[in-house]
Design a protein around this motif. Structure first.
Motif, PDB file in Angstrom:
ATOM      1  N   ASP A   6      50.897  46.970  18.430  1.00 17.50           N
ATOM      2  CA  ASP A   6      52.167  46.479  18.959  1.00 17.50           C
ATOM      3  C   ASP A   6      52.585  47.238  20.224  1.00 17.50           C
ATOM      4  O   ASP A   6      53.754  47.340  20.523  1.00 17.50           O
ATOM      5  N   ASP A   7      51.633  47.748  20.968  1.00 16.84           N
ATOM      6  CA  ASP A   7      51.923  48.519  22.162  1.00 16.84           C
ATOM      7  C   ASP A   7      52.504  47.612  23.250  1.00 16.84           C
ATOM      8  O   ASP A   7      51.879  46.619  23.638  1.00 16.84           O
ATOM      9  N   PRO A   8      53.700  47.929  23.769  1.00 15.05           N
ATOM     10  CA  PRO A   8      54.332  47.065  24.773  1.00 15.05           C
ATOM     11  C   PRO A   8      53.529  46.976  26.077  1.00 15.05           C
ATOM     12  O   PRO A   8      53.532  45.929  26.729  1.00 15.05           O
ATOM     13  N   ILE A   9      52.848  48.027  26.452  1.00 15.33           N
ATOM     14  CA  ILE A   9      52.049  47.980  27.678  1.00 15.33           C
ATOM     15  C   ILE A   9      50.864  47.042  27.485  1.00 15.33           C
ATOM     16  O   ILE A   9      50.544  46.237  28.355  1.00 15.33           O
ATOM     17  N   ARG A  10      50.241  47.118  26.330  1.00 13.85           N
ATOM     18  CA  ARG A  10      49.108  46.229  26.045  1.00 13.85           C
ATOM     19  C   ARG A  10      49.561  44.763  26.024  1.00 13.85           C
ATOM     20  O   ARG A  10      48.894  43.888  26.562  1.00 13.85           O
ATOM     21  N   ARG A  11      50.711  44.514  25.401  1.00 16.97           N
ATOM     22  CA  ARG A  11      51.250  43.146  25.366  1.00 16.97           C
ATOM     23  C   ARG A  11      51.508  42.637  26.784  1.00 16.97           C
ATOM     24  O   ARG A  11      51.163  41.508  27.124  1.00 16.97           O
ATOM     25  N   CYS A  12      52.101  43.484  27.599  1.00 12.10           N
ATOM     26  CA  CYS A  12      52.394  43.107  28.983  1.00 12.10           C
ATOM     27  C   CYS A  12      51.089  42.866  29.746  1.00 12.10           C
ATOM     28  O   CYS A  12      50.986  41.904  30.511  1.00 12.10           O
ATOM     29  N   PHE A  13      50.095  43.697  29.521  1.00 11.22           N
ATOM     30  CA  PHE A  13      48.794  43.515  30.160  1.00 11.22           C
ATOM     31  C   PHE A  13      48.207  42.161  29.783  1.00 11.22           C
ATOM     32  O   PHE A  13      47.772  41.404  30.651  1.00 11.22           O
ATOM     33  N   ASP A  14      48.202  41.857  28.494  1.00  9.88           N
ATOM     34  CA  ASP A  14      47.623  40.603  28.019  1.00  9.88           C
ATOM     35  C   ASP A  14      48.310  39.385  28.632  1.00  9.88           C
ATOM     36  O   ASP A  14      47.668  38.395  28.954  1.00  9.88           O
ATOM     37  N   VAL A  15      49.620  39.470  28.824  1.00  5.04           N
ATOM     38  CA  VAL A  15      50.393  38.340  29.330  1.00  5.04           C
ATOM     39  C   VAL A  15      50.390  38.273  30.863  1.00  5.04           C
ATOM     40  O   VAL A  15      50.349  37.187  31.434  1.00  5.04           O
ATOM     41  N   SER A  16      50.393  39.421  31.523  1.00  5.81           N
ATOM     42  CA  SER A  16      50.691  39.453  32.958  1.00  5.81           C
ATOM     43  C   SER A  16      49.528  39.755  33.887  1.00  5.81           C
ATOM     44  O   SER A  16      49.620  39.475  35.081  1.00  5.81           O
ATOM     45  N   TYR A  17      48.453  40.341  33.399  1.00  3.53           N
ATOM     46  CA  TYR A  17      47.403  40.840  34.290  1.00  3.53           C
ATOM     47  C   TYR A  17      46.874  39.768  35.238  1.00  3.53           C
ATOM     48  O   TYR A  17      46.875  39.953  36.458  1.00  3.53           O
ATOM     49  N   ARG A  18      46.418  38.646  34.715  1.00  3.68           N
ATOM     50  CA  ARG A  18      45.814  37.601  35.571  1.00  3.68           C
ATOM     51  C   ARG A  18      46.823  37.056  36.581  1.00  3.68           C
ATOM     52  O   ARG A  18      46.495  36.826  37.737  1.00  3.68           O
ATOM     53  N   ARG A  19      48.053  36.859  36.135  1.00  4.07           N
ATOM     54  CA  ARG A  19      49.089  36.338  37.033  1.00  4.07           C
ATOM     55  C   ARG A  19      49.358  37.341  38.158  1.00  4.07           C
ATOM     56  O   ARG A  19      49.438  36.976  39.330  1.00  4.07           O
ATOM     57  N   LEU A  20      49.452  38.625  37.814  1.00  2.00           N
ATOM     58  CA  LEU A  20      49.698  39.651  38.830  1.00  2.00           C
ATOM     59  C   LEU A  20      48.534  39.750  39.816  1.00  2.00           C
ATOM     60  O   LEU A  20      48.747  39.880  41.022  1.00  2.00           O
ATOM     61  N   VAL A  21      47.312  39.673  39.314  1.00  2.00           N
ATOM     62  CA  VAL A  21      46.149  39.720  40.212  1.00  2.00           C
ATOM     63  C   VAL A  21      46.189  38.523  41.162  1.00  2.00           C
ATOM     64  O   VAL A  21      45.954  38.667  42.365  1.00  2.00           O
ATOM     65  N   GLY A  22      46.517  37.354  40.652  1.00  3.22           N
ATOM     66  CA  GLY A  22      46.623  36.174  41.510  1.00  3.22           C
ATOM     67  C   GLY A  22      47.692  36.337  42.579  1.00  3.22           C
ATOM     68  O   GLY A  22      47.501  35.955  43.735  1.00  3.22           O
ATOM     69  N   GLN A  23      48.820  36.928  42.210  1.00  6.76           N
ATOM     70  CA  GLN A  23      49.900  37.149  43.164  1.00  6.76           C
ATOM     71  C   GLN A  23      49.495  38.185  44.217  1.00  6.76           C
ATOM     72  O   GLN A  23      49.710  37.988  45.412  1.00  6.76           O
ATOM     73  N   LEU A  24      48.905  39.283  43.753  1.00 12.62           N
ATOM     74  CA  LEU A  24      48.506  40.343  44.676  1.00 12.62           C
ATOM     75  C   LEU A  24      47.336  39.918  45.549  1.00 12.62           C
ATOM     76  O   LEU A  24      47.175  40.420  46.657  1.00 12.62           O
ATOM     77  N   TYR A  25      46.528  38.981  45.070  1.00 14.06           N
ATOM     78  CA  TYR A  25      45.441  38.463  45.889  1.00 14.06           C
ATOM     79  C   TYR A  25      46.018  37.844  47.158  1.00 14.06           C
ATOM     80  O   TYR A  25      45.508  38.041  48.253  1.00 14.06           O
ATOM     81  N   GLY A  26      47.114  37.138  47.010  1.00 13.25           N
ATOM     82  CA  GLY A  26      47.777  36.570  48.178  1.00 13.25           C
ATOM     83  C   GLY A  26      48.336  37.636  49.104  1.00 13.25           C
ATOM     84  O   GLY A  26      48.311  37.492  50.317  1.00 13.25           O
TER      85      GLY A  26
END
Length: 171
Positions: A6-26
């Motif tokens: 139930d680690d909040p950082i892991r949960r955030c990683f699972d939900v946000s990583y791909r979206r953040l990479v896509g945003q930062l790619y731009g």
């Protein structure tokens, strides 16, 4: 990283990583740099766990950190190697799920000044409102509006279209 289920950082990683990479790619114009900036943001979240767990908008916090990491790396690269600019391959087997139109847009964004590229990518690719772009970049709202206006005009010239100058799609 050792995590409990139930680690909040892991949960955030699972939900946000791909979206953040896509945003930062731009923002970065390089998939590798985007991945590294986002990874560094998560590493900083782990290092500042107590602070991160109290943040109201963890993804926004990570995005801001990642943008700042990308900016710092960009400045260091320019200072360290002005004669040799690294170019990233437009097609890389690790490409985030982006449409052909978005890939063309990212390629065009690479030709713009960094400040315009950041504002356009965060506003249109990350679909952030102007106020949140301003907060992420640490500049006034008026500055973001000016960067968006100049960036749309420059982007229209690169892409040869009027749709972007007039506000275009946020897709």
């Amino acid at each position: 990283m050792d995590t409990v289920p139930d680690d909040p950082i892991r949960r955030c990683f699972d939900v946000s990583y791909r979206r953040l990479v896509g945003q930062l790619y731009g923002v970065c114009g390089s998939l590798t740099e985007a991945e590294e900036a986002v990874a560094e943001a998560f590493a900083r979240a782990v290092a500042a766990r107590r602070t991160f767990e109290r943040v109201a908008e963890p993804e926004a916090w990570l995005r801001t950190v990642a943008v700042n990491v990308a900016r710092t790396r960009h400045r260091r690269r320019l200072m360290g190697d002005r004669l040799h600019r690294r170019t990233a391959s437009a097609v890389d087997g690790r490409m985030p799920e982006l449409t052909d139109d978005r890939l063309a847009l990212v390629a065009a964004l690479r030709s713009l000044p960094q400040q315009q590229r950041e504002a356009l990518a965060l506003h249109y690719l990350a679909d952030l409102p102007v106020a949140e772009v301003a907060e992420t970049l640490g500049v006034p709202v008026g500055t973001v509006k000016a960067r968006l206006s100049r960036g749309r005009t420059a982007l229209a010239a690169v892409l040869g279209t009027e749709a972007i100058v007039n506000g275009g799609s946020r897709g």
